[in-house]
Design a protein around this motif. Sequence first.
Motif, PDB file in Angstrom:
ATOM      1  N   HIS A 215      83.088 -12.796 -21.984  1.00 55.22           N
ATOM      2  CA  HIS A 215      84.239 -11.936 -22.284  1.00 55.22           C
ATOM      3  C   HIS A 215      85.525 -12.758 -22.268  1.00 55.22           C
ATOM      4  CE1 HIS A 215      81.487  -8.574 -21.758  1.00 55.22           C
ATOM      5  NE2 HIS A 215      81.116  -9.116 -20.620  1.00 55.22           N
ATOM      6  N   PRO A 216      85.759 -13.552 -23.315  1.00 55.32           N
ATOM      7  CA  PRO A 216      86.936 -14.426 -23.348  1.00 55.32           C
ATOM      8  C   PRO A 216      88.252 -13.661 -23.224  1.00 55.32           C
ATOM      9  CG  PRO A 216      85.386 -14.978 -25.115  1.00 55.32           C
ATOM     10  CD  PRO A 216      84.905 -13.701 -24.504  1.00 55.32           C
ATOM     11  N   ASP A 217      88.251 -12.371 -23.590  1.00 54.39           N
ATOM     12  CA  ASP A 217      89.479 -11.589 -23.495  1.00 54.39           C
ATOM     13  C   ASP A 217      89.952 -11.426 -22.056  1.00 54.39           C
ATOM     14  OD1 ASP A 217      86.980  -9.980 -23.542  1.00 54.39           O
ATOM     15  OD2 ASP A 217      88.311  -8.343 -22.984  1.00 54.39           O
ATOM     16  N   LEU A 218      89.043 -11.585 -21.084  1.00 57.39           N
ATOM     17  CA  LEU A 218      89.432 -11.488 -19.674  1.00 57.39           C
ATOM     18  C   LEU A 218      90.146 -12.751 -19.194  1.00 57.39           C
ATOM     19  CD1 LEU A 218      86.244  -9.842 -18.080  1.00 57.39           C
ATOM     20  CD2 LEU A 218      88.417  -8.734 -18.672  1.00 57.39           C
TER      21      LEU A 218
ATOM     22  N   ILE B  30      78.561  -8.200 -13.267  1.00 58.14           N
ATOM     23  CA  ILE B  30      79.537  -7.304 -13.901  1.00 58.14           C
ATOM     24  C   ILE B  30      79.766  -7.716 -15.353  1.00 58.14           C
ATOM     25  CG2 ILE B  30      81.992  -6.661 -13.872  1.00 58.14           C
ATOM     26  CD1 ILE B  30      81.720  -6.689 -10.755  1.00 58.14           C
ATOM     27  N   GLY B  31      79.701  -9.004 -15.625  1.00 56.73           N
ATOM     28  CA  GLY B  31      79.810  -9.471 -17.011  1.00 56.73           C
ATOM     29  C   GLY B  31      78.704  -8.908 -17.885  1.00 56.73           C
TER      30      GLY B  31
ATOM     31  N   SER C 283      93.190 -18.147 -16.539  1.00 59.26           N
ATOM     32  CA  SER C 283      92.849 -19.521 -16.896  1.00 59.26           C
ATOM     33  C   SER C 283      93.454 -20.504 -15.896  1.00 59.26           C
ATOM     34  CB  SER C 283      93.337 -19.829 -18.315  1.00 59.26           C
ATOM     35  OG  SER C 283      93.020 -21.161 -18.669  1.00 59.26           O
ATOM     36  N   ASP C 284      94.688 -20.249 -15.504  1.00 56.15           N
ATOM     37  CA  ASP C 284      95.339 -21.117 -14.514  1.00 56.15           C
ATOM     38  C   ASP C 284      94.596 -21.061 -13.185  1.00 56.15           C
ATOM     39  OD1 ASP C 284      97.238 -21.767 -16.407  1.00 56.15           O
ATOM     40  OD2 ASP C 284      98.761 -20.394 -15.622  1.00 56.15           O
TER      41      ASP C 284
END
Length: 306
Positions: free
Chosen positions: A196-199, A148-149, A205-206
């Motif tokens: 996609h760092p915005d995801l 999907i990425g 992140s936690d």
Amino acid sequence: MNRLSEPHYKRAADWILEHGRELEKARMKQLIQGGHEQDIVTALSAFQNEDGGFGNGLEADIRMPHSSPIATSVAMQLLVELEDNPQADQMIHTALGYLENQFGRKRQGWYAVPPEVNQYPHAFWWTVHDDGMSWIDHHWGNPSAEIIGYLLRYRNAVTHLNVDHLVKQCMDYFMNLTAFESEHEIYCYQRLFNLHPDLLTQEASDQLQRAVQSLVVYDQEKWQNYVAFPLKFAAVPRHSQLGIPTSKIEENLQFITEQLENDPFIEPPWEWNDYMDSWGHAKTEWRGVLTFEALQWLLNYGKVAT
């Protein structure tokens, strides 16, 4: 900690250049001196089939010539880095077509391998059982999250899948996980977030840190086995390593250094239990793949003497 000496680095590199597949040879030349992007593309193209997918042993534990989503995801990991190359760009587009065609509506994702895998030599964990799944398929995110990425990165080339819907579904699945049983599923999510760092919101992140801390193996005595040691999650230096102590990364780098001081290659820490003639060939290929990966880790962290 000690750095890998230049003679030991050269010995490992030379082993890859002598015994590795053409793909690993090209990647090693690129790592040493640069300028070999086209060689990597050319070597990778030998694994692509007419349907756009990749097979032919690219994932060395799967010897079938036919395409599989898992082998195609392995190819995409490299092609993303080469996307400015015109041939690589074309290979990406045809691979996306294959992945769209292999999408399972009922699963809302991809099965790692097709049933045809059973007709060819393979590691036992890739066997497709009567329920239509291999053991890998019991964790949806491997390889669906990673795929999907790629669809999101190249969404302009996606013709009949709803990428936004798939991304939402993918993130909902991840955020609802309460137990983490597959390191490979988390590797796939890391590749998604790297693209996609915005995801990677604070909540995501936690959750990723919880997953990593649940799966990472800090016991050095176990690192010779097939386990998720720190570098598997922290291949490159970052300000935050998902809660992995710097000391453990340093210990892991030292462990890799000592392996390459003892031998010119990294031995795969697993074996097949069938098709042993084919396993011998696959093992040699894995030595090249794993040795290249180890050298890349050491270079990423500046642990090679020059």
